[in-house]
Design a protein around this motif. Structure first.
Motif, PDB file in Angstrom:
ATOM      1  N   LYS A 682       0.814  -1.220   0.000  1.00 17.55           N
ATOM      2  CA  LYS A 682       0.000   0.000   0.000  1.00 17.55           C
ATOM      3  C   LYS A 682       0.845   1.267   0.000  1.00 17.55           C
ATOM      4  O   LYS A 682       0.336   2.358   0.262  1.00 17.55           O
ATOM      5  N   ARG A 683       2.130   1.115  -0.284  1.00 13.97           N
ATOM      6  CA  ARG A 683       2.989   2.301  -0.328  1.00 13.97           C
ATOM      7  C   ARG A 683       2.663   3.145  -1.563  1.00 13.97           C
ATOM      8  O   ARG A 683       2.164   2.626  -2.578  1.00 13.97           O
ATOM      9  N   PRO A 684       2.908   4.431  -1.531  1.00 14.78           N
ATOM     10  CA  PRO A 684       2.684   5.269  -2.722  1.00 14.78           C
ATOM     11  C   PRO A 684       3.456   4.728  -3.914  1.00 14.78           C
ATOM     12  O   PRO A 684       4.598   4.278  -3.774  1.00 14.78           O
ATOM     13  N   ASP A 685       2.823   4.745  -5.079  1.00 12.15           N
ATOM     14  CA  ASP A 685       3.430   4.214  -6.297  1.00 12.15           C
ATOM     15  C   ASP A 685       3.389   5.284  -7.381  1.00 12.15           C
ATOM     16  O   ASP A 685       2.493   5.300  -8.227  1.00 12.15           O
ATOM     17  N   PRO A 686       4.353   6.204  -7.364  1.00 12.67           N
ATOM     18  CA  PRO A 686       4.317   7.311  -8.316  1.00 12.67           C
ATOM     19  C   PRO A 686       4.475   6.864  -9.764  1.00 12.67           C
ATOM     20  O   PRO A 686       3.973   7.538 -10.679  1.00 12.67           O
TER      21      PRO A 686
END
Length: 725
Positions: A682-686
């Motif tokens: 669920k980490r940010p995935d730019p």
């Protein structure tokens, strides 16, 4: 891929879930092997030297035998931290025996080298444990060279002592920086090193045989591999996305196999008795079967006892996690079943992307496909529910269509491939019949594999996201989408694997039903794009490129010295759905303008550049002040980024507070570590979000400019490839 930091056997010994080796002074475990090594070796030799089977057969001559020897030596001590130069010199006479040993199916020379490896490992680990009685001086300006792959062999024991002194010092410093007191550090490291030695000592004859035979297969090409019956079973399970057992992921810790995760829908989940963290200490067959004590067993031996045919029973003796290691033993009987590993299959999500120049936001559907999986046996039986990447993606596309999604991003990052049939059939979801990939066989004949099903599952806007970890079947699909002009390809240049492997069951040559010989994953062909170009070495080059996260000299087909060269053949006629070239310059400009203001994308670039800079040094400081300063810098950076996310209303990073705890995977709390693994998803995935933004840009540009749309999508009015509405 080049080995970094630790040799293969050391890496195996420190791997926690379903690993090759086991911990602890194990009690006598059944070691009888059904593997007929002599026949297996002869069969593998015959297949690899026969052009009817191998795409690039190779005679086992002096040069090849020397390569096998060197590869086996590298398998044992790839980081050159166990053997002395004198040991290497003593092995010299064994080189001449390699070819005869493989042809005759003998493993005596391999076992002789392994025996000395075990002796040297015992000496080195004893030295490491002795070093723990003191305490390192962390004020010195020293560095630890962790990558010794190309280093000279140690001249004497004093040289090895120095190598290990710095290795132990680095392990100690990591724990010290994590706030552990000296006595805890001593205890942790002493246990770690003892576990490593016990793990090496528990490698069986079959393991050594497989390591040696794979040194031979690897000399043919990097994707040919021998699998023992047990490793073949694990491979087939991974490809079928299913298992036959209780439905639990297991991990060994402190001599005991522990439940890391309960798989939804499996027998353990439906029963509800077992929980993550519970320790399995005994296994019995059937409701009335005697329970065998499995404390100290290798994890694969425990797994073999637990697995079994559906509708049979397994009795488990366990200690609940809450009761501690000395808690009361309890018993549960479970009915085995075939369990679908749905969590490892295709997944979807929807991203909302703001429209440019006052346009309404667009809904971009994302499908993450981790592998081109297929249940080969289920397909052969024509089972209604066999696992298939194409089936799962088709289902998600149907869902997207019902939801009115504006475009689809197929995320193939780190998808290492899988079934060739799945790559062809998945392509067929996006094109209306036509060639997909060309396959050149060992005799030179070229076969064109095509999608023959009429109709498409998705005819709307499409982007394919790739990186250096996208290989084989991923490259077939991405290359086809690019050659057809069916979708934009975004990301990094792919791995560059352009060969086809087939699984040969070596037991096909025996009449008995017993599994004795294992399987051979053999390179039988080379694939080419319908444009005629091979992906070998060069990979698939994206239309819109992101910065490379890993250097091509460190990871990819080009790192293999014996990989096939790049070449090309004739193009095969095919329809052209579109030509995105007129769009790329403007899309690139918008992309650069957007990422210049995108904090997450900028942070990702910073992290990549920092990682690559550190990796190039191949060493790390052993000075506490330097390491502490770097640690504090990284912690401050993470906190600052998280605070900016909060202020700007951005997605928070669930691991922002995490820092290096100095522990290896099987030293952490298993349940907490599994939760951390889930949180990482669920980490940010730019990169994913930017890919969706690029696709949204393309949609808007084509909808708003009819002349441009006519140039890019000449078949727009025909339905397939319909981007503009």
């Amino acid at each position: 891929m080049k080995t970094k930091a630790i040799p293969l056997l050391l890496a195996l010994a420190l791997t926690a879930p379903v690993a090759l080796i086991a911990q602890a002074d194990a009690p006598a475990v059944p070691t009888a092997s059904s593997l007929d090594r002599t026949t297996a070796s002869r069969l593998v030799y015959g297949l690899l030297s026969d052009s009817r089977y191998a795409y690039r057969p190779r005679a086992l001559d002096v040069e090849a035998a020397n390569q096998v020897f060197d590869k086996y030596l590298k398998t044992l001590d790839g980081n050159r931290q166990f053997f002395l130069q004198a040991d290497i010199d003593s092995f010299a006479p064994l080189r001449a025996d390699v070819a005869n040993a493989i042809r005759a199916g003998r493993t005596d020379m391999a076992e002789q080298m392994f025996t000395l490896y075990k002796q040297r490992a015992a000496e080195r680990i004893a030295h490491a444990r002795e070093l723990l009685k003191g305490e390192p001086d962390f004020t010195l300006a020293e560095r630890y060279d962790y990558d010794r792959e190309e280093a000279a062999w140690a001249a004497d024991r004093a040289d090895l002592d120095e190598i290990w002194r710095k290795s132990v010092k680095n392990d100690w410093l990591r724990l010290r920086l994590a706030g552990k007191p000296a006595e805890d550090i001593r205890s942790t490291l002493d246990k770690r090193y003892a576990t490593l030695l016990k793990s090496i000592n528990e490698l069986k004859g079959d393991d050594v045989f497989a390591l040696f035979l794979n040194a031979y297969t690897d000399s043919i090409d990097p994707h040919t591999e021998y699998m023992t019956p047990r490793s073949a079973e694990n491979f087939n399970q991974a490809m079928s996305l299913s298992l036959e057992g209780i439905g639990a992921q297991l991990q060994r810790q402190d001599d005991v196999v522990v439940i890391r995760e309960i798989i939804p829908g499996g027998p353990a989940a439906l029963d509800g008795t077992l929980q993550p963290g519970d320790r399995i200490v005994g296994v019995g067959q059937g409701r009335g079967g005697a329970v065998e004590d499995v404390i100290g067993w290798r994890i694969d031996d425990v797994v073999a006892k637990i697995r079994g045919k559906p509708d049979t029973q397994v009795k488990l003796e366990y200690i609940p996690a809450a009761d501690g290691i000395n808690g009361k033993h309890r018993t549960v009987v479970l009915d085995r079943a075939k369990v679908r590993l749905s969590e490892q299959g295709a997944k979807s999500e929807t991203l909302l992307i703001p429209g440019a120049d006052g346009e309404a936001e667009r809904r971009i559907g994302v499908i993450k496909l981790p592998a081109f999986y297929q249940d080969f046996e289920g397909r052969r039986r024509n089972a209604a529910d066999y696992a298939s990447a194409t089936r799962d993606v088709a289902r998600l596309l149907t869902q997207f269509k019902s939801e009115g999604i504006d475009g689809v991003v197929l995320d193939l990052r780190n998808n290492g491939g899988g079934s060739l049939d799945e790559a062809i059939e998945l392509t067929g979801l996006f094109i209306d019949q036509g060639p997909v990939v060309q396959v050149r066989e060992s005799g030179g004949r070229v076969v064109v594999n095509s999608d023959r099903k009429s109709g498409v599952a998705w005819d709307g806007p499409l982007a394919v996201l790739i990186n250096r970890g996208s290989a084989s079947a991923s490259e077939i699909f991405a290359g086809a989408m690019q050659d057809y002009g069916r979708g934009l390809v975004i990301g990094e240049t792919t791995f560059g694997k352009g060969t086809v492997q087939n699984i040969i069951d070596l037991d096909r040559w025996q009449r008995e039903e017993a599994v004795q010989y294992g399987q051979l994953k053999l390179t039988i062909a080379q694939f080419f794009r319908i444009s005629g170009s091979s992906t070998q070495h060069k990979g698939v080059v994206p239309d819109i490129a992101f910065p490379a996260s890993v250097d091509a000299s460190e990871f990819g087909e080009s790192t293999y010295k014996n990989a096939l060269p790049w070449t090309r053949i004739a193009e095969v006629p095919h329809e052209q759905y579109g030509d995105f070239q007129p769009l790329l310059a403007q899309l690139g400009q918008r992309h650069q303008q957007r990422v210049s203001q995108d904090l997450e994308f900028g942070w990702w670039k910073e992290d990549v550049e920092h990682y690559r800079s550190e990796a190039e040094r191949k060493s790390i400081s052993l000075n506490e002040a330097e390491r502490q300063a770097e640690r504090e810098r990284l912690e401050a950076q993470r906190k600052q980024r998280q605070e900016m996310r909060r202020e700007l209303g951005l997605q928070l990073d669930p691991l922002a507070e995490e820092s290096d705890d100095g522990l290896t995977g099987n030293e952490r709390d298993i349940v907490a570590d599994a939760a951390r693994e889930k949180a990482a998803e669920k980490r940010p995935d730019p990169l994913l979000r930017e890919s969706a933004a690029i696709l949204s840009d393309a949609i808007g540009m084509l909808q708003n400019d009819r002349q441009l749309s006519a140039r890019v999508l000449p078949r727009a009015a025909g339905g397939s490839g319909r981007w503009s509405h």
